[in-house]
Design a protein around this motif. Structure first.
Motif, PDB file in Angstrom:
ATOM      1  N   HIS A   1       0.844  -1.198   0.000  1.00 48.52           N
ATOM      2  CA  HIS A   1       0.000   0.000   0.000  1.00 48.52           C
ATOM      3  C   HIS A   1       0.880   1.250   0.000  1.00 48.52           C
ATOM      4  CE1 HIS A   1      -3.818  -2.041   0.724  1.00 48.52           C
ATOM      5  NE2 HIS A   1      -3.072  -2.926   1.356  1.00 48.52           N
ATOM      6  N   ILE A   2       0.612   2.104  -0.952  1.00 49.00           N
ATOM      7  CA  ILE A   2       1.353   3.362  -1.057  1.00 49.00           C
ATOM      8  C   ILE A   2       0.330   4.497  -1.048  1.00 49.00           C
ATOM      9  CG2 ILE A   2       2.896   4.769  -2.463  1.00 49.00           C
ATOM     10  CD1 ILE A   2       3.908   2.143  -3.731  1.00 49.00           C
ATOM     11  N   ASP A   3       0.482   5.392  -0.077  1.00 47.53           N
ATOM     12  CA  ASP A   3      -0.344   6.598  -0.038  1.00 47.53           C
ATOM     13  C   ASP A   3       0.502   7.757  -0.539  1.00 47.53           C
ATOM     14  OD1 ASP A   3      -2.566   5.336   0.974  1.00 47.53           O
ATOM     15  OD2 ASP A   3      -2.162   5.875   3.049  1.00 47.53           O
ATOM     16  N   VAL A   4      -0.044   8.501  -1.492  1.00 45.91           N
ATOM     17  CA  VAL A   4       0.646   9.667  -2.033  1.00 45.91           C
ATOM     18  C   VAL A   4      -0.238  10.881  -1.773  1.00 45.91           C
ATOM     19  CG1 VAL A   4       1.593  10.775  -4.079  1.00 45.91           C
ATOM     20  CG2 VAL A   4       1.744   8.291  -3.830  1.00 45.91           C
ATOM     21  N   TYR A   5       0.241  11.755  -0.908  1.00 45.62           N
ATOM     22  CA  TYR A   5      -0.459  13.022  -0.649  1.00 45.62           C
ATOM     23  C   TYR A   5       0.089  14.028  -1.642  1.00 45.62           C
ATOM     24  CZ  TYR A   5      -2.017  10.841   3.663  1.00 45.62           C
ATOM     25  OH  TYR A   5      -2.600   9.994   4.569  1.00 45.62           O
TER      26      TYR A   5
ATOM     27  N   PRO B   1       4.936  16.256  -3.136  1.00 45.19           N
ATOM     28  CA  PRO B   1       4.178  15.121  -2.644  1.00 45.19           C
ATOM     29  C   PRO B   1       4.827  14.512  -1.405  1.00 45.19           C
ATOM     30  CG  PRO B   1       5.544  14.412  -4.469  1.00 45.19           C
ATOM     31  CD  PRO B   1       5.762  15.897  -4.309  1.00 45.19           C
ATOM     32  N   THR B   2       4.022  13.833  -0.626  1.00 47.91           N
ATOM     33  CA  THR B   2       4.507  13.028   0.488  1.00 47.91           C
ATOM     34  C   THR B   2       4.091  11.593   0.210  1.00 47.91           C
ATOM     35  OG1 THR B   2       4.453  14.801   2.118  1.00 47.91           O
ATOM     36  CG2 THR B   2       4.310  12.564   2.965  1.00 47.91           C
ATOM     37  N   ILE B   3       5.057  10.689   0.264  1.00 49.76           N
ATOM     38  CA  ILE B   3       4.842   9.283  -0.042  1.00 49.76           C
ATOM     39  C   ILE B   3       4.975   8.483   1.254  1.00 49.76           C
ATOM     40  CG2 ILE B   3       5.613   7.328  -1.456  1.00 49.76           C
ATOM     41  CD1 ILE B   3       7.298   9.639  -2.977  1.00 49.76           C
ATOM     42  N   VAL B   4       3.965   7.701   1.573  1.00 45.73           N
ATOM     43  CA  VAL B   4       4.023   6.808   2.732  1.00 45.73           C
ATOM     44  C   VAL B   4       3.828   5.395   2.186  1.00 45.73           C
ATOM     45  CG1 VAL B   4       3.031   6.181   4.960  1.00 45.73           C
ATOM     46  CG2 VAL B   4       3.023   8.575   4.231  1.00 45.73           C
ATOM     47  N   VAL B   5       4.849   4.571   2.335  1.00 44.58           N
ATOM     48  CA  VAL B   5       4.807   3.204   1.814  1.00 44.58           C
ATOM     49  C   VAL B   5       4.679   2.230   2.968  1.00 44.58           C
ATOM     50  CG1 VAL B   5       6.007   1.456   0.452  1.00 44.58           C
ATOM     51  CG2 VAL B   5       6.208   3.867  -0.156  1.00 44.58           C
ATOM     52  N   GLU B   6       3.552   1.520   2.996  1.00 41.49           N
ATOM     53  CA  GLU B   6       3.308   0.450   3.957  1.00 41.49           C
ATOM     54  C   GLU B   6       3.586   0.868   5.396  1.00 41.49           C
ATOM     55  OE1 GLU B   6       2.150  -2.845   4.155  1.00 41.49           O
ATOM     56  OE2 GLU B   6       1.395  -2.209   2.224  1.00 41.49           O
ATOM     57  N   LYS B   7       3.394   2.120   5.681  1.00 41.61           N
ATOM     58  CA  LYS B   7       3.698   2.630   7.013  1.00 41.61           C
ATOM     59  C   LYS B   7       5.109   2.220   7.436  1.00 41.61           C
ATOM     60  CE  LYS B   7      -1.079   2.785   8.273  1.00 41.61           C
ATOM     61  NZ  LYS B   7      -2.147   2.291   9.081  1.00 41.61           N
ATOM     62  N   THR B   8       5.980   2.080   6.420  1.00 41.50           N
ATOM     63  CA  THR B   8       7.359   1.673   6.651  1.00 41.50           C
ATOM     64  C   THR B   8       8.305   2.859   6.503  1.00 41.50           C
ATOM     65  OG1 THR B   8       6.886  -0.529   5.803  1.00 41.50           O
ATOM     66  CG2 THR B   8       9.176   0.106   5.877  1.00 41.50           C
ATOM     67  N   PHE B   9       8.133   3.614   5.414  1.00 34.87           N
ATOM     68  CA  PHE B   9       8.988   4.786   5.260  1.00 34.87           C
ATOM     69  C   PHE B   9       8.217   5.927   4.630  1.00 34.87           C
ATOM     70  CE2 PHE B   9       9.886   2.722   1.141  1.00 34.87           C
ATOM     71  CZ  PHE B   9       9.819   3.779   0.264  1.00 34.87           C
ATOM     72  N   ILE B  10       8.767   7.104   4.806  1.00 34.59           N
ATOM     73  CA  ILE B  10       8.179   8.337   4.283  1.00 34.59           C
ATOM     74  C   ILE B  10       9.214   9.013   3.397  1.00 34.59           C
ATOM     75  CG2 ILE B  10       7.482  10.683   4.896  1.00 34.59           C
ATOM     76  CD1 ILE B  10       6.319   9.568   7.434  1.00 34.59           C
ATOM     77  N   LYS B  11       8.747   9.510   2.265  1.00 33.44           N
ATOM     78  CA  LYS B  11       9.571  10.346   1.401  1.00 33.44           C
ATOM     79  C   LYS B  11       8.768  11.601   1.119  1.00 33.44           C
ATOM     80  CE  LYS B  11      12.542  11.472  -1.928  1.00 33.44           C
ATOM     81  NZ  LYS B  11      12.727  12.889  -1.709  1.00 33.44           N
TER      82      LYS B  11
END
Length: 124
Positions: A21-25, A76-86
């Motif tokens: 799961h990747i959330d992109v704000y 943008p802010t990228i949150v991948v699998e609640k593992t890391f943030i970019k």
């Protein structure tokens, strides 16, 4: 033949596909957001186990969700699998982002640095 079919069914049942799961704000008119979306769409074609949710920060519900992350407002802010943030995105980030996502898919460690931070705030 029957045993072979049962064996194949067993193998199919045992293979669980991990969904990433990747959330992109993002913001609609953000050039970096558009570039990221293009790169992630390519990655999504290569890895069908990736699920990307694009969250427009102009939408109040998405903004509330983003504020729960307690991060600086950077698109943008990228949150991948609640593992890391970019946060933020440049063309030079593509390879590292893809490599980190591939590491998650392959159950390998992520390479953290000042741009790829561990996700530590799990309130959603």
């Amino acid at each position: 033949m029957k045993k072979f079919i049962v064996f194949l069914l067993f193998l199919t049942a045992c293979q669980t596909r991990m969904i990433i799961h990747i959330d992109v704000y993002e913001l609609e008119e953000c050039g970096a957001c558009i570039a990221l979306e293009n790169d992630l769409n390519q990655l999504e074609q290569e890895y069908p186990q990736i699920y990307i949710r694009y969250l427009d920060l102009d939408d109040s519900q998405n903004l509330k969700s983003f504020q729960k992350l307690h991060l600086p407002s950077i698109a943008p802010t990228i949150v991948v699998e609640k593992t890391f943030i970019k946060q933020g995105y440049k063309a030079a980030d593509k390879n590292t982002l893809i490599k980190n996502i591939q590491h998650i898919i392959n159950h390998q460690p992520i390479h953290y640095n000042k741009e790829y931070r561990r996700y530590t705030y799990a309130a959603n």
